[in-house]
Design a protein around this motif. Structure first.
Motif, PDB file in Angstrom:
ATOM      1  N   ASP A  34       0.842  -1.195   0.000  1.00  0.00           N
ATOM      2  CA  ASP A  34       0.000   0.000   0.000  1.00  0.00           C
ATOM      3  C   ASP A  34       0.881   1.251   0.000  1.00  0.00           C
ATOM      4  O   ASP A  34       1.932   1.269   0.644  1.00  0.00           O
ATOM      5  N   TRP A  76       0.537   4.078   1.490  1.00  0.00           N
ATOM      6  CA  TRP A  76       0.751   4.601   2.842  1.00  0.00           C
ATOM      7  C   TRP A  76       1.787   3.756   3.589  1.00  0.00           C
ATOM      8  O   TRP A  76       2.621   4.293   4.329  1.00  0.00           O
ATOM      9  N   LEU A  77       1.732   2.461   3.395  1.00  0.00           N
ATOM     10  CA  LEU A  77       2.694   1.574   4.051  1.00  0.00           C
ATOM     11  C   LEU A  77       4.103   1.825   3.542  1.00  0.00           C
ATOM     12  O   LEU A  77       5.068   1.824   4.316  1.00  0.00           O
ATOM     13  N   ILE A  84       2.223   2.967  13.340  1.00  0.00           N
ATOM     14  CA  ILE A  84       1.474   3.171  12.101  1.00  0.00           C
ATOM     15  C   ILE A  84       1.815   2.086  11.090  1.00  0.00           C
ATOM     16  O   ILE A  84       0.941   1.535  10.414  1.00  0.00           O
ATOM     17  N   THR A  85       3.104   1.765  11.000  1.00  0.00           N
ATOM     18  CA  THR A  85       3.536   0.707  10.078  1.00  0.00           C
ATOM     19  C   THR A  85       2.919  -0.628  10.461  1.00  0.00           C
ATOM     20  O   THR A  85       2.471  -1.396   9.595  1.00  0.00           O
ATOM     21  N   VAL A 103       0.099  -1.218  12.067  1.00  0.00           N
ATOM     22  CA  VAL A 103      -1.329  -1.219  11.744  1.00  0.00           C
ATOM     23  C   VAL A 103      -1.549  -1.369  10.249  1.00  0.00           C
ATOM     24  O   VAL A 103      -2.394  -2.156   9.797  1.00  0.00           O
ATOM     25  N   LEU A 104      -0.786  -0.638   9.448  1.00  0.00           N
ATOM     26  CA  LEU A 104      -0.943  -0.718   7.993  1.00  0.00           C
ATOM     27  C   LEU A 104      -0.560  -2.101   7.473  1.00  0.00           C
ATOM     28  O   LEU A 104      -1.210  -2.634   6.564  1.00  0.00           O
ATOM     29  N   THR A 129      -3.491  -4.397   8.085  1.00  0.00           N
ATOM     30  CA  THR A 129      -4.807  -4.073   7.529  1.00  0.00           C
ATOM     31  C   THR A 129      -4.807  -3.815   6.032  1.00  0.00           C
ATOM     32  O   THR A 129      -5.880  -3.601   5.457  1.00  0.00           O
ATOM     33  N   THR A 130      -3.665  -3.807   5.385  1.00  0.00           N
ATOM     34  CA  THR A 130      -3.616  -3.571   3.947  1.00  0.00           C
ATOM     35  C   THR A 130      -3.075  -4.798   3.231  1.00  0.00           C
ATOM     36  O   THR A 130      -2.296  -5.562   3.806  1.00  0.00           O
TER      37      THR A 130
END
Length: 324
Positions: free
Chosen positions: A53, A55-56, A231-232, A234-235, A238-239
């Motif tokens: 992703d 964002w990731l 954040i990493t 979680v991403l 979930t991605t």
């Protein structure tokens, strides 16, 4: 190592006023190594987003680099955080080059901007960085500086508007119209990446005058770890992830080279050769990025892209030569 020892390290590499001769030439060479490393960032990001992703990719690269930076500081037996008085400057560096530029540029590529197009827009980065230095250092450049900045901005604006107009003209359906709208948003994100990097480079350049460059980027990354790591995580959970070899190679490049190792010769070059002189090596970055995009991604760019890139390089070169 205690604080007294770390102070000795900083003094040993602090630049003297007016670098010249061998030091200036070595500084320019080191800065070019940094630019060479940065020039592969857009193609590597495009590869990374084939399996991760955007964002990731944008945040994860900083988390990986932050862990490496933390290990380097521990190995050097240095304090793991900089002096509290420098925290505001490191906050700007983190917001600019740890979060802003990677996330904005990655999202722009995700929305359809080609690496060659992104290279043209980001070609104004040296001028934007110079403007930031003017504002922060109180320099008073000659009128030619502002004329060249305006000309470069006009060239990029004309290029992006022409691109948007061409997309709108070819929009024969709702889908193509939506594509043109996403392209416009990609340009906005590229401008955000440009401003973010300029702010981060300006503050990093100021701090590198008294602190080794590798420590500057290391502290910025380490101070960002409380945000980048969770954040990493979680991403990543979930991605969708497709760890194909090309995606992993791209992620490794932007994490190790673009986010950390490239800053070591870059900041060292600015410290040894002076920001004004060594910083001019960044003018080669857009053309190098176009070369990598053609070689690695098979992108084809038209004459307008090349002409705009050259025009911007000329304008930025003038600003660098007249701002002193």
């Amino acid at each position: 190592m205690n604080s007294k020892d770390s102070a000795i390290v900083a003094v040993a590499v602090a630049p003297t006023a007016g670098p010249a001769g061998h030091d200036a030439a070595r500084g320019t060479a080191l800065a070019f190594l940094g630019v060479l490393a940065f020039s592969g960032s857009f193609p590597a990001t495009a590869f990374a987003m084939r399996g991760f992703d955007p964002w990731l990719v944008g945040v994860g690269r900083a988390a990986v680099a932050g862990v490496i930076a933390l290990a380097c500081l521990k190995a050097a037996r240095l304090p793991l955080v900089p002096p509290r008085s420098h925290w505001p400057a490191y906050a700007v560096i983190s917001a600019g080059v740890v979060f802003g530029f990677p996330v904005f540029s990655g999202l722009a590529l995700h929305l359809g901007a080609s690496t060659s197009h992104a290279a043209v827009v980001i070609a104004l980065l040296p001028a934007a960085t110079a403007i930031g230095a003017v504002l922060r250092a109180g320099e008073r450049p000659k009128p030619l500086f502002w004329a060249a900045c305006a000309a470069g901005a006009a060239a990029v604006t004309a290029f992006t508007l022409t691109r948007g107009a061409a997309g709108a003209a070819s929009a024969a359906s709702a889908a193509s119209a939506a594509s043109a709208a996403w392209a416009a948003w990609a340009d906005v994100l590229l401008v955000g990446a440009l401003v973010s990097a300029a702010a981060g480079y300006t503050e990093g350049g100021r701090l590198s005058r008294g602190t080794p460059g590798w420590q500057v980027i290391s502290y910025a990354l380490v101070l960002s770890l409380p945000l980048t790591v969770p954040i990493t995580a979680v991403l990543a959970a979930t991605t969708p992830i497709d760890p194909a070899p090309d995606a992993l190679a791209g992620l490794a490049y932007v994490s190790l080279i673009s986010m950390f190792l490239g800053f070591i010769p870059w900041y060292a070059g600015l410290a040894r050769g002076g920001i004004a002189r060594a910083g001019q090596t960044q003018l080669t970055q857009p053309l190098l990025t176009l070369l990598w995009a053609w070689t690695l991604l098979g992108e084809r760019y038209g004459a307008a892209t090349v002409v705009t890139a050259v025009a911007v390089l000329v304008c930025v070169a003038v600003t660098q030569r007249t701002r002193a």
